[in-house]
Design an enzyme around this catalytic site. Structure first.
Site, PDB file in Angstrom:
ATOM      1  N   LYS A  53      28.488 -25.912 -14.050  1.00  0.00           N
ATOM      2  CA  LYS A  53      27.465 -26.041 -13.544  1.00  0.00           C
ATOM      3  C   LYS A  53      26.243 -26.748 -14.513  1.00  0.00           C
ATOM      4  O   LYS A  53      25.578 -27.803 -14.004  1.00  0.00           O
ATOM      5  CB  LYS A  53      26.761 -24.670 -13.168  1.00  0.00           C
ATOM      6  CG  LYS A  53      27.681 -24.005 -11.844  1.00  0.00           C
ATOM      7  CD  LYS A  53      27.203 -22.721 -11.487  1.00  0.00           C
ATOM      8  CE  LYS A  53      28.377 -22.090 -10.448  1.00  0.00           C
ATOM      9  NZ  LYS A  53      27.835 -20.702 -10.261  1.00  0.00           N
ATOM     10  N   GLN A  97      25.080 -15.256 -11.530  1.00  0.00           N
ATOM     11  CA  GLN A  97      26.609 -15.585 -11.708  1.00  0.00           C
ATOM     12  C   GLN A  97      27.159 -14.193 -11.424  1.00  0.00           C
ATOM     13  O   GLN A  97      27.084 -13.273 -12.147  1.00  0.00           O
ATOM     14  CB  GLN A  97      26.904 -16.164 -12.982  1.00  0.00           C
ATOM     15  CG  GLN A  97      28.174 -16.650 -13.287  1.00  0.00           C
ATOM     16  CD  GLN A  97      28.469 -17.718 -12.167  1.00  0.00           C
ATOM     17  OE1 GLN A  97      27.724 -18.773 -11.911  1.00  0.00           O
ATOM     18  NE2 GLN A  97      29.638 -17.943 -11.726  1.00  0.00           N
ATOM     19  N   ASP A 120      21.629 -19.992  -4.590  1.00  0.00           N
ATOM     20  CA  ASP A 120      22.956 -19.751  -4.187  1.00  0.00           C
ATOM     21  C   ASP A 120      22.807 -19.594  -2.631  1.00  0.00           C
ATOM     22  O   ASP A 120      23.725 -19.091  -1.910  1.00  0.00           O
ATOM     23  CB  ASP A 120      23.479 -18.470  -4.833  1.00  0.00           C
ATOM     24  CG  ASP A 120      24.778 -18.881  -5.804  1.00  0.00           C
ATOM     25  OD1 ASP A 120      25.078 -20.108  -5.658  1.00  0.00           O
ATOM     26  OD2 ASP A 120      24.876 -18.019  -6.612  1.00  0.00           O
TER      27      ASP A 120
END
Ligand code: NAD
Length: 294
Positions: A53, A97, A120
Site C-alpha cells: 500500500k 490494518q 477502507d
C-alpha cells in the site's frame, strides 16, 4: 479459454488517472494527499500488505505513514492514535490494518474513525451510504471487483450472481454493489446447503470464502465469469523458496471453461489497492476542496 480480468494492468491505468487528478487539485489544496495506516502487532502478511500500500501511494504522489503499535497495545492506546489522526488536518485517510490482536475490539476502533477519513469504507456510516446508494467511501475489494467487471464489459443486468462469503469486508458489500448494478444475487456461506449446485447455477461467481481451491471445474457453469478473491500461499516445497500464491478457485481447472477469470496473483489484489488510493484521493479532495465524488 477464459479471458483474464487483469487487475495488475487496470490498476496501472487507475494509478495514471489518480496522478492526473492529484496534479489537478494540488494547487487548490493546503497539502498533498496523505494516508496513515495504523498497525497493531506483527502479523507477517500484514507487513507485506502495508508495504504494498505504501509503495502504491508513493507511485501516485500520496504521502503515507505507518503508526505501528506493539501486539500488547491497549484498546485505549489505539483509540488515542485514531483520535489524534481524526484531528490532524494534514491526514486525509486512516485505515486500521486487519487482523489485529484478539484482545482488541476491531468494531469499536472502526467506529472511532472519522467517517470522512475511513478509506477502507468499513465505518457503519459509509456502509449505510452504500446500502442506500448514496455517495461515500466504498469498501475497496468489492469496489475493485466492480471496476474489473466494468472494464471487462461484463453485462450485469439481470445476471445470476453468486457471492460465496458474507464478511463485512468483502461478501456483504459485494452483494449490495452487484444488486445495485441490477444483478440477481444469491449469497452463500459456510452453512449453505449444496454449494456445488448453487455454483453451477451462477453466471457470475465471486468466491471470497478464504478456502484454498474450494471451487473446481465441476462447480462452474461453462461460460461463467469467475472472480477469485481468495489469496493464500501454498506450502513451500522444502527447497528453501516460498510456496506460490493461489486463490479459492482451482485456476488451471476453471480457466478452460469460464468466459472470464481473475488470476491470483494479479486479479483482485491490485484493484483493492487501487481503490484504496482512490478513496484516499476522494477524502483529500473533499476535505481540501469540497469535491464530492458520486
Ligand atoms: P472471512 O474469513 O471474514 O469470511 C469468509 C466467509 O466465507 C465467511 O462468511 C464464511 O461463512 C464463508 N465460508 C467459509 N468457508 C466456506 C465454505 N466452505 N463454503 C462457503 N462459504 C464459506 O474472510 P474475508 O475477509 O471475507 O476474506 C476472504 C478471502 O479473501 C481470504 O482468503 C482473504 O485473504 C481474501 N481477501 C483478499 C483480498 C484481496 O485484495 N485480494 C481482500 C480481502 C480479502
Amino acid at each position: 479459454m477464459a479471458k483474464h480480468l487483469n487487475g495488475q494492468l487496470l490498476a496501472k491505468r487507475h494509478e495514471a488517472k489518480l496522478k492526473a487528478s492529484i496534479a489537478q487539485y494540488l494547487p487548490l489544496a493546503s497539502h498533498p494527499p496523505r494516508l496513515v495506516v495504523v498497525r497493531v502487532g506483527d502479523d507477517p502478511a500484514s507487513g507485506i500488505y502495508v508495504g504494498k500500500k505504501q509503495q502504491a501511494c508513493g507511485r501516485v504522489g500520496i504521502g503515507s505513514q505507518v503508526i505501528h503499535h506493539p501486539a500488547m497495545a491497549s484498546q485505549e492506546e489505539v483509540l488515542e492514535t485514531i483520535q489524534q489522526l481524526n484531528n490532524d488536518s494534514s491526514c486525509d485517510g486512516v485505515l486500521v490494518q486487519m487482523p489485529i490482536p484478539s484482545h482488541l475490539d476491531a468494531g469499536q476502533l472502526i467506529l472511532a474513525l472519522d467517517p470522512a477519513k475511513d478509506v477502507d469504507g468499513l465505518h457503519p456510516l459509509n456502509l449505510g451510504h452504500l446500502l442506500k446508494g448514496e455517495p461515500g467511501l466504498r469498501s475497496c475489494t468489492p469496489a475493485g471487483i466492480m471496476a474489473l467487471l466494468a472494464h471487462g464489459a461484463i453485462d450485469l443486468e439481470g445476471i445470476d450472481a453468486l457471492v460465496i462469503g458474507r464478511s463485512i469486508l468483502v461478501g456483504q458489500p459485494m452483494a449490495i454493489m452487484l444488486q445495485q448494478a441490477n444483478a440477481t444475487v444469491t449469497m452463500a456461506h459456510s452453512r449453505t446447503q449444496d454449494l456445488a449446485q448453487q455454483c453451477r447455477r451462477a453466471e457470475l461467481l465471486v468466491v471470497a470464502a478464504g478456502k484454498p481451491g474450494l471451487v473446481g471445474a465441476d462447480w462452474v457453469q461453462p461460460g461463467a465469469v469467475v472472480v477469485d478473491v481468495g489469496i493464500h500461499r501454498r506450502p513451500s516445497q522444502g527447497n528453501g523458496e516460498k510456496g506460490n500464491l493461489c486463490g479459492d478457485v482451482r485456476f488451471l481447472e476453471v480457466e478452460p471453461i469460464a468466459s472470464h477469470i481473475t488470476p491470483v496473483p494479479g486479479g483482485v489484489g491490485p484493484m483493492t489497492v487501487a481503490m484504496l488510493l482512490w478513496n484516499t484521493v476522494q477524502a483529500w479532495q473533499q476535505g481540501c476542496c469540497g469535491v464530492v465524488t458520486p
